[in-house]
Design an enzyme around this catalytic site. Structure first.
Site, PDB file in Angstrom:
ATOM      1  N   ASP A 128      -2.615   0.852  10.339  1.00  0.00           N
ATOM      2  CA  ASP A 128      -3.552   1.951  10.602  1.00  0.00           C
ATOM      3  C   ASP A 128      -4.853   1.740   9.822  1.00  0.00           C
ATOM      4  O   ASP A 128      -5.064   0.691   9.226  1.00  0.00           O
ATOM      5  CB  ASP A 128      -2.902   3.298  10.262  1.00  0.00           C
ATOM      6  N   GLU A 170       0.846  -1.182   0.000  1.00  0.00           N
ATOM      7  CA  GLU A 170       0.000   0.000   0.000  1.00  0.00           C
ATOM      8  C   GLU A 170       0.887   1.241   0.000  1.00  0.00           C
ATOM      9  O   GLU A 170       1.820   1.344   0.794  1.00  0.00           O
ATOM     10  CB  GLU A 170      -0.873  -0.039   1.262  1.00  0.00           C
ATOM     11  N   ASP A 224       0.089  -0.998   6.349  1.00  0.00           N
ATOM     12  CA  ASP A 224       0.311  -0.462   7.693  1.00  0.00           C
ATOM     13  C   ASP A 224      -0.729  -0.953   8.678  1.00  0.00           C
ATOM     14  O   ASP A 224      -1.790  -1.447   8.298  1.00  0.00           O
ATOM     15  CB  ASP A 224       0.253   1.069   7.649  1.00  0.00           C
ATOM     16  N   ASP A 274      -6.068   3.103   7.015  1.00  0.00           N
ATOM     17  CA  ASP A 274      -5.955   2.886   5.569  1.00  0.00           C
ATOM     18  C   ASP A 274      -5.437   1.482   5.282  1.00  0.00           C
ATOM     19  O   ASP A 274      -5.919   0.795   4.388  1.00  0.00           O
ATOM     20  CB  ASP A 274      -5.011   3.911   4.940  1.00  0.00           C
TER      21      ASP A 274
END
Ligand code: 1YM
Length: 649
Positions: free
Chosen positions: A511, A436, A509, A513
């Site tokens: 997180d 990503e 990640d 997203d």
């Protein structure tokens, strides 16, 4: 005659020796009995004890089961059944209770009256839990007395003793998993909750309560440490629950059931306005993500019944037919079968092999679903319309796919621009990292071993797969490169033999997203390239969370626990020395060398293999996030917001 008796005695003595060795064997090779000694095995201990209580419910004697996580990660399970028998057994001279807890597979030997089904591999029972517990105590309320017995790591530490009077019946088991056997001793409330909810759905009318009484959980909101579940509607309510974030096309869940000899089967289903199919199946209350004969019988019969019904009411022309996939588009079904000798097959033993279950489920659908459609023509018409629309869309998708093939020349090996391929050509040796973000992608390209590691970067918002039909999925500019790079096609045409990489590694990640991308990709693989997950080709990269620095020495940690351990190691005998701990914000922050060292080097990295269970969960979360129902989505975001860093809502 004496000869025969002698033989029996001999055999019995031999089996007694085996018994003594039995629990030692469990401690020597725990994985053989509970799958693993990681978190999954730890939770398995609870399921084994609860299974005995559920068997008692199936026999018709138990109405309530209570599961409690006590302080110190001790588990307590209570039921209000008859209580495990306490009478002295003739063969052994021991109370039945003792035998149940000290003899491997004892349960089956007593399975006299009532409904007793064994999960085969899974039904390893109470003695295994005892063998793997630092201590275990059982209390039986029966015939006016309370009987107690205690064990430690297998052997008893207290004979069966009457400790008081009672006016109820039931069994209470408390145990503390043995720290010598398990890597992780901390129970996860939600894992147990999901399993208990599933069991409550599968056993209509049974009350199951779960509570987390650990002091460290006291600050959690009540709904994250307590639930009381009872579903009178059984698997009908299970289907409604799975569809809770979707818009159903008919109000009532369709339910059919039947019995044959010792076996029984029930199926609940409901169509919704989405496009994916969800089939969740069980054999003897054990989840069978690999499907098997019960699912095959269901699918074959559903297709046949809908085709026949369509012809009968004139919605399908003579010569036209609906495919199985057309009939299952936007359908959620739960299948539950109970049988005496389940055969679990496949590499992960999660597929039901008994072919009489195919015949049973097929027969029930043939008779009862046909009858249902005839009695509920409005629902019948809705379902037929749905399947006909699916059929038309599939034709359109086929045309779109052909058009794309011709345009982009993918068949002749055209590869997407965002793919940095590897040199190796043998798929078994090749890996692809789906990364990503452009900066992480850049680091991965520089850090990789280009001999066998390919990198595909993805960025930006992805298509909403929930609302999209196949034809849109093909044309989507984010997924197109993934489809092309993997090279194995999609949907009905997917062919594992054409797959260009045998490790597909999602690197995103920790997180919001990142978890979005992961959920989207897993959902996409689950719906359109399912064999990828079934065959274990999909992995999640595990990037480190912390960097620890002491002077020139640097190390990384992948969890909070590891951070504390490494920090103590680096400190050594020198408690005042300063260890600098920084948290990685994201993959993009790592330089190529760091990324290779921590996350990509096969010698050092950790990869987590994605299971069907993970994919099903992703699929559910996806429907929740993308569906039209606002309330479940709000609840999910609220419950999960705290697990996520950098959340900016
Ligand atoms: C909290 C765990 O184990 N309940 C339980 C177990 C048994 C019975 C009732 C039971 C079974 C039968 C007859 C029977 C078990 N009994 C045996 C064995 N709860 C929990 N509740 N009477 C009581 O199957 O015939 C094994 S499990 F073998 F002793 F019968």
């Amino acid at each position: 005659m004496p000869d025969i008796n002698e033989k029996i005695t001999e055999a019995y003595d031999a089996s007694k020796i085996q018994v003594l060795e039995g629990l030692e064997a469990v401690r020597k090779r725990p994985g053989m009995y509970i799958g693993s000694t990681s978190a999954s095995g730890l939770h398995h201990l609870v399921y084994e004890i609860v299974d005995n209580a559920i068997d008692e419910a199936l026999a018709g004697y138990c109405k309530h089961i209570e599961v409690t996580i006590e302080p110190g990660n001790v588990i307590r399970v209570d039921d209000d059944g008859r209580g495990i028998p306490v009478d002295i057994q003739e063969q052994t001279g021991k109370p039945a209770l003792e035998v149940v807890y000290t003899v491997l597979h004892a349960g089956g030997k007593f399975g006299g009256g009532g409904y007793k089904v064994s999960g085969g591999l899974h039904g390893v029972g109470a003695s295994v839990v005892n063998a793997l517990s630092e201590w275990l105590e059982v209390e039986v309320h029966k015939d006016g007395s309370i009987y107690q017995m205690k064990f430690s790591r297998g052997p008893k530490t207290q004979d069966m003793t009457v400790i008081g009077k009672t006016d109820r019946t039931g069994t209470i088991v408390r145990f503390k998993p043995d720290p010598e056997m398990f890597e992780d001793l901390v129970y996860d409330y939600e894992t147990l909750h999901v399993r208990m909810r599933e069991q409550a759905f599968l056993n209509a009318g049974l009350h199951i309560t779960i509570r987390d009484d650990r002091p460290e959980s006291a600050e959690k909101p009540e709904n994250e440490r307590f639930d009381s579940m009872c579903y009178e509607g059984g698997i009908r309510e299970f289907v409604s629950y799975i569809n809770r974030a979707r818009t159903p096309l008919h109000e009532n869940v369709i339910y059919v059931a039947g019995v044959r000899e010792d076996s029984e089967a029930e199926v609940a289903l409901q169509y919704h306005d989405g496009y994916n199919e969800t089939i969740v199946s069980f054999a003897n209350n054990i989840f069978t993500p690999g499907g098997g004969m019960h699912e095959t019988g269901f699918k074959t019969a559903l297709t046949r019944v809908l085709n026949a019904y369509g012809k009968k009411i004139g919605m399908l022309k003579e010569g036209d037919s609906l495919s199985g996939e057309d009939c299952r588009e936007g359908m959620t079904a739960v299948i539950s079968v109970k049988l005496t000798n389940p055969q679990f097959e496949g590499q992960t033993k999660d597929k039901l092999g008994n072919s009489d279950m195919r015949t049973l489920v097929d027969g029930i659908l043939q008779d009862k679903l046909t009858e249902f459609l005839e009695e509920n023509p409005a629902v019948g018409k809705t379902i037929l319309e749905k399947a006909l629309t699916a059929s038309k869309a599939r034709d359109a998708a086929r045309r779109a796919r052909e058009a794309i093939r011709n345009k982009s020349g993918l068949e002749s090996g055209g590869m997407p621009e965002k793919l940095q391929d590897c040199n190796e050509r043998d798929p078994a040796l090749c890996e692809i990292y789906i990364v990503e973000g452009d900066s992480a992608g850049g680091s991965a390209i520089q850090g990789r071993d280009s001999r066998f590691q390919a990198i595909l970067s993805m960025w930006g918002k992805m298509l909403n797969v929930e609302k999209a039909r196949m034809d849109k999925v093909y044309k989507n500019d984010k997924l197109q490169p993934v489809i092309a790079a993997l090279g194995a096609g999609i949907g009905d045409d997917f062919n594992t033999e054409k797959l260009r990489y045998h490790k597909i590694i999602i690197m995103a990640d920790a997180d919001v997203d990142g978890s979005h991308i992961r959920t989207l990709l897993l959902t996409f693989f689950f719906r359109y390239m399912r064999p990828l997950i079934e065959n274990g080709y999909v992995y999640s990269a595990v990037p480190p969370l912390y960097k620890l620095t002491r002077g020139k020495q640097q190390r990384v940690a992948y969890s909070d626990a590891e951070r504390d351990k490494i920090s103590a190691e680096m400190r050594g005998d020198n408690p005042n020395v300063k260890i600098d701990i920084s948290r990685y914000k994201g993959l993009g922050e790592m330089d190529p060398h760091e990324l290779w060292e921590t996350t990509m080097d096969p010698e050092k990295r950790t990869l987590r293999r994605i299971t069907m269970g993970d994919a099903i969960q992703a699929d559910q979360i996806f429907s929740l996030l993308m569906g039209e129902e606002v309330e479940p989505r709000r609840q999910w975001i609220e419950q999960n917001a705290k697990h996520v860093v950098n959340l900016d809502i």
